[in-house]
Design a protein around this motif. Structure first.
Motif, PDB file in Angstrom:
ATOM      1  N   SER A  86     -11.508  -4.387   0.265  1.00  0.00           N
ATOM      2  CA  SER A  86     -12.526  -5.139  -0.460  1.00  0.00           C
ATOM      3  C   SER A  86     -13.405  -5.909   0.515  1.00  0.00           C
ATOM      4  O   SER A  86     -13.098  -6.035   1.704  1.00  0.00           O
ATOM      5  CB  SER A  86     -11.858  -6.108  -1.438  1.00  0.00           C
ATOM      6  OG  SER A  86     -11.068  -7.055  -0.723  1.00  0.00           O
ATOM      7  N   ARG A 120       0.832  -1.210   0.000  1.00  0.00           N
ATOM      8  CA  ARG A 120       0.000   0.000   0.000  1.00  0.00           C
ATOM      9  C   ARG A 120       0.865   1.257   0.000  1.00  0.00           C
ATOM     10  O   ARG A 120       0.572   2.240  -0.689  1.00  0.00           O
ATOM     11  CB  ARG A 120      -0.921   0.002   1.219  1.00  0.00           C
ATOM     12  CG  ARG A 120      -2.088  -0.969   1.147  1.00  0.00           C
ATOM     13  CD  ARG A 120      -2.885  -0.923   2.447  1.00  0.00           C
ATOM     14  NE  ARG A 120      -3.983  -1.849   2.471  1.00  0.00           N
ATOM     15  CZ  ARG A 120      -5.211  -1.591   2.024  1.00  0.00           C
ATOM     16  NH1 ARG A 120      -5.472  -0.397   1.513  1.00  0.00           N
ATOM     17  NH2 ARG A 120      -6.161  -2.496   2.096  1.00  0.00           N
ATOM     18  N   ARG A 150      -2.864  -7.825  -7.326  1.00  0.00           N
ATOM     19  CA  ARG A 150      -3.419  -7.511  -8.648  1.00  0.00           C
ATOM     20  C   ARG A 150      -3.884  -6.060  -8.705  1.00  0.00           C
ATOM     21  O   ARG A 150      -3.607  -5.334  -9.679  1.00  0.00           O
ATOM     22  CB  ARG A 150      -4.584  -8.451  -8.950  1.00  0.00           C
ATOM     23  CG  ARG A 150      -5.243  -8.215 -10.307  1.00  0.00           C
ATOM     24  CD  ARG A 150      -6.552  -8.986 -10.413  1.00  0.00           C
ATOM     25  NE  ARG A 150      -7.510  -8.552  -9.415  1.00  0.00           N
ATOM     26  CZ  ARG A 150      -8.248  -7.445  -9.533  1.00  0.00           C
ATOM     27  NH1 ARG A 150      -8.127  -6.670 -10.606  1.00  0.00           N
ATOM     28  NH2 ARG A 150      -9.112  -7.122  -8.593  1.00  0.00           N
ATOM     29  N   GLN A 151      -4.600  -5.608  -7.667  1.00  0.00           N
ATOM     30  CA  GLN A 151      -5.079  -4.220  -7.646  1.00  0.00           C
ATOM     31  C   GLN A 151      -3.911  -3.235  -7.650  1.00  0.00           C
ATOM     32  O   GLN A 151      -3.976  -2.177  -8.292  1.00  0.00           O
ATOM     33  CB  GLN A 151      -5.935  -3.982  -6.399  1.00  0.00           C
ATOM     34  CG  GLN A 151      -7.268  -4.701  -6.406  1.00  0.00           C
ATOM     35  CD  GLN A 151      -8.119  -4.321  -5.211  1.00  0.00           C
ATOM     36  OE1 GLN A 151      -8.423  -3.158  -4.992  1.00  0.00           O
ATOM     37  NE2 GLN A 151      -8.501  -5.306  -4.412  1.00  0.00           N
ATOM     38  N   VAL A 196      -2.513  -2.983 -11.223  1.00  0.00           N
ATOM     39  CA  VAL A 196      -3.415  -2.200 -12.078  1.00  0.00           C
ATOM     40  C   VAL A 196      -3.343  -0.721 -11.719  1.00  0.00           C
ATOM     41  O   VAL A 196      -3.285   0.150 -12.600  1.00  0.00           O
ATOM     42  CB  VAL A 196      -4.860  -2.722 -11.947  1.00  0.00           C
ATOM     43  CG1 VAL A 196      -5.834  -1.799 -12.680  1.00  0.00           C
ATOM     44  CG2 VAL A 196      -4.967  -4.140 -12.486  1.00  0.00           C
ATOM     45  N   LEU A 197      -3.336  -0.430 -10.436  1.00  0.00           N
ATOM     46  CA  LEU A 197      -3.286   0.965  -9.995  1.00  0.00           C
ATOM     47  C   LEU A 197      -1.986   1.638 -10.438  1.00  0.00           C
ATOM     48  O   LEU A 197      -1.986   2.797 -10.883  1.00  0.00           O
ATOM     49  CB  LEU A 197      -3.414   1.022  -8.469  1.00  0.00           C
ATOM     50  CG  LEU A 197      -3.505   2.403  -7.835  1.00  0.00           C
ATOM     51  CD1 LEU A 197      -4.760   3.130  -8.309  1.00  0.00           C
ATOM     52  CD2 LEU A 197      -3.507   2.284  -6.310  1.00  0.00           C
ATOM     53  N   ASP A 248      -5.298 -10.836  -4.526  1.00  0.00           N
ATOM     54  CA  ASP A 248      -6.181  -9.827  -5.101  1.00  0.00           C
ATOM     55  C   ASP A 248      -5.623  -8.420  -4.872  1.00  0.00           C
ATOM     56  O   ASP A 248      -5.689  -7.564  -5.770  1.00  0.00           O
ATOM     57  CB  ASP A 248      -7.578  -9.941  -4.488  1.00  0.00           C
ATOM     58  CG  ASP A 248      -8.555  -8.961  -5.109  1.00  0.00           C
ATOM     59  OD1 ASP A 248      -8.781  -9.028  -6.327  1.00  0.00           O
ATOM     60  OD2 ASP A 248      -9.089  -8.103  -4.359  1.00  0.00           O
ATOM     61  N   TYR A 249      -5.067  -8.171  -3.695  1.00  0.00           N
ATOM     62  CA  TYR A 249      -4.466  -6.863  -3.426  1.00  0.00           C
ATOM     63  C   TYR A 249      -3.246  -6.617  -4.319  1.00  0.00           C
ATOM     64  O   TYR A 249      -3.018  -5.495  -4.777  1.00  0.00           O
ATOM     65  CB  TYR A 249      -4.071  -6.755  -1.957  1.00  0.00           C
ATOM     66  CG  TYR A 249      -5.214  -6.333  -1.059  1.00  0.00           C
ATOM     67  CD1 TYR A 249      -5.826  -5.092  -1.213  1.00  0.00           C
ATOM     68  CD2 TYR A 249      -5.670  -7.166  -0.049  1.00  0.00           C
ATOM     69  CE1 TYR A 249      -6.861  -4.705  -0.393  1.00  0.00           C
ATOM     70  CE2 TYR A 249      -6.710  -6.778   0.779  1.00  0.00           C
ATOM     71  CZ  TYR A 249      -7.306  -5.547   0.597  1.00  0.00           C
ATOM     72  OH  TYR A 249      -8.341  -5.166   1.411  1.00  0.00           O
ATOM     73  N   THR A 261      -7.104 -13.139  -0.764  1.00  0.00           N
ATOM     74  CA  THR A 261      -7.212 -11.672  -0.745  1.00  0.00           C
ATOM     75  C   THR A 261      -5.851 -11.017  -0.907  1.00  0.00           C
ATOM     76  O   THR A 261      -5.749  -9.914  -1.452  1.00  0.00           O
ATOM     77  CB  THR A 261      -7.865 -11.194   0.561  1.00  0.00           C
ATOM     78  OG1 THR A 261      -7.130 -11.697   1.696  1.00  0.00           O
ATOM     79  CG2 THR A 261      -9.303 -11.674   0.657  1.00  0.00           C
ATOM     80  N   ILE A 266      -5.445   1.726  -2.397  1.00  0.00           N
ATOM     81  CA  ILE A 266      -6.115   0.447  -2.626  1.00  0.00           C
ATOM     82  C   ILE A 266      -7.245   0.318  -1.612  1.00  0.00           C
ATOM     83  O   ILE A 266      -6.993   0.239  -0.405  1.00  0.00           O
ATOM     84  CB  ILE A 266      -5.144  -0.736  -2.478  1.00  0.00           C
ATOM     85  CG1 ILE A 266      -3.956  -0.575  -3.426  1.00  0.00           C
ATOM     86  CG2 ILE A 266      -5.863  -2.053  -2.753  1.00  0.00           C
ATOM     87  CD1 ILE A 266      -2.912  -1.660  -3.264  1.00  0.00           C
TER      88      ILE A 266
END
Length: 271
Positions: A200, A188, A249-250, A253-254, A246-247, A243, A197
């Motif tokens: 979720s 983060r 991946r986010q 992308v970010l 998933d973080y 999760t 981020i």
């Protein structure tokens, strides 16, 4: 005395801050109507100064009184001691108390384990409320942004390490959960320049499942409850790993979006 109203001599006396008798006195002294008009106008300007109206940085606009910035700074400092931050501080203070209760009498006293569970439960409940209160009532502070995640990781890390050191929980479970939490926190911070981020639903479910599972392990459970806590912890570990991916991946992308937006902005500036 001419009997001319004060308004005819340049405005009402109440608006100008000068009494009407001032105009009369000027007239009786042999002044002409123009001189009286000038006197009243001068009174109007001086009256405006005497009212204490001050200017802002905008030309002609009102400016905050002297000391306003000092008062605002004091309010901002006092806002650190809001209910959301106090709950976060309470959670931090519960960590050493929890560890002491958890390890009392070798860590196998059912009564001490029950008290330790109570401390852990209070910490987890305050974790649910402090963030909600901060957002709902605009109590977000820099202290809260830093202290809240530290308090979360501290109480969960203390519980996992105590359980593994007592042999109640395999060390690999502690390493997976803590490694994921610390890794995502670091991630983060690395991508914060590109954006935040968001938490979720899976992350919230993971936190709840972890809290329930660890709480069940803190208690000295036996029988079918001991079997149940094993499966709850297994679900928590699975959610922790999923999760975590998933973080990641986010974050990727970010970062890509942030870089693309910066390049686009640079091209527009050059053009």
């Amino acid at each position: 005395m001419t009997g001319v109203p004060a308004s005819a001599a340049g405005g009402t006396s109440s608006a100008n801050g000068a009494p009407a008798s001032a105009g009369s006195g000027a007239a009786s002294g042999g002044a002409s109507s123009g001189a009286m008009s000038g006197n009243v106008s001068g009174g109007a300007s001086s009256g405006a100064v005497d009212t204490g109206i001050v200017e802002t940085g905008v030309p002609g606009g009102p400016r905050p009184a002297r000391g306003a910035k000092v008062v605002a700074a004091a309010v901002n400092q006092a806002s650190v001691w809001n209910i959301a931050n106090l709950l976060t501080m309470l959670r931090l203070l519960l960590v050493p108390g929890f560890v002491a209760l958890m390890l009392a009498d070798g860590g196998y006293d059912p009564a001490m384990r029950s008290f330790a569970w109570a401390a852990f439960a209070v910490a987890m409940i305050t974790d649910l409320f402090d963030g909600h209160l901060a957002r709902a009532y605009d109590l977000v502070t820099d202290f809260g942004k830093i202290a809240d995640p530290i308090a979360d990781k501290a109480i969960m890390g203390a519980a996992l390490i105590c359980l593994s050191s007592l042999g109640d929980l395999p060390w690999w479970v502690t390493v997976v959960i803590l490694g994921r939490e610390l890794g995502i926190t670091l991630l983060r911070f690395l991508v914060i320049r590109y954006g935040v981020i968001p938490a979720s639903r899976g992350g919230k479910l993971k936190t709840l499942t972890q809290g329930v599972a660890v709480g069940m392990y803190v208690l000295a459970l036996t029988g079918w409850l001991a079997t149940l806590r094993f499966w709850v912890m297994a679900a928590a570990v699975v959610l922790t790993v999923l999760t975590g991916f998933d973080y990641v991946r986010q974050a990727i992308v970010l970062r890509r979006q942030g870089i693309a937006e910066r390049l686009a902005a640079a091209e527009e500036t050059e053009a």
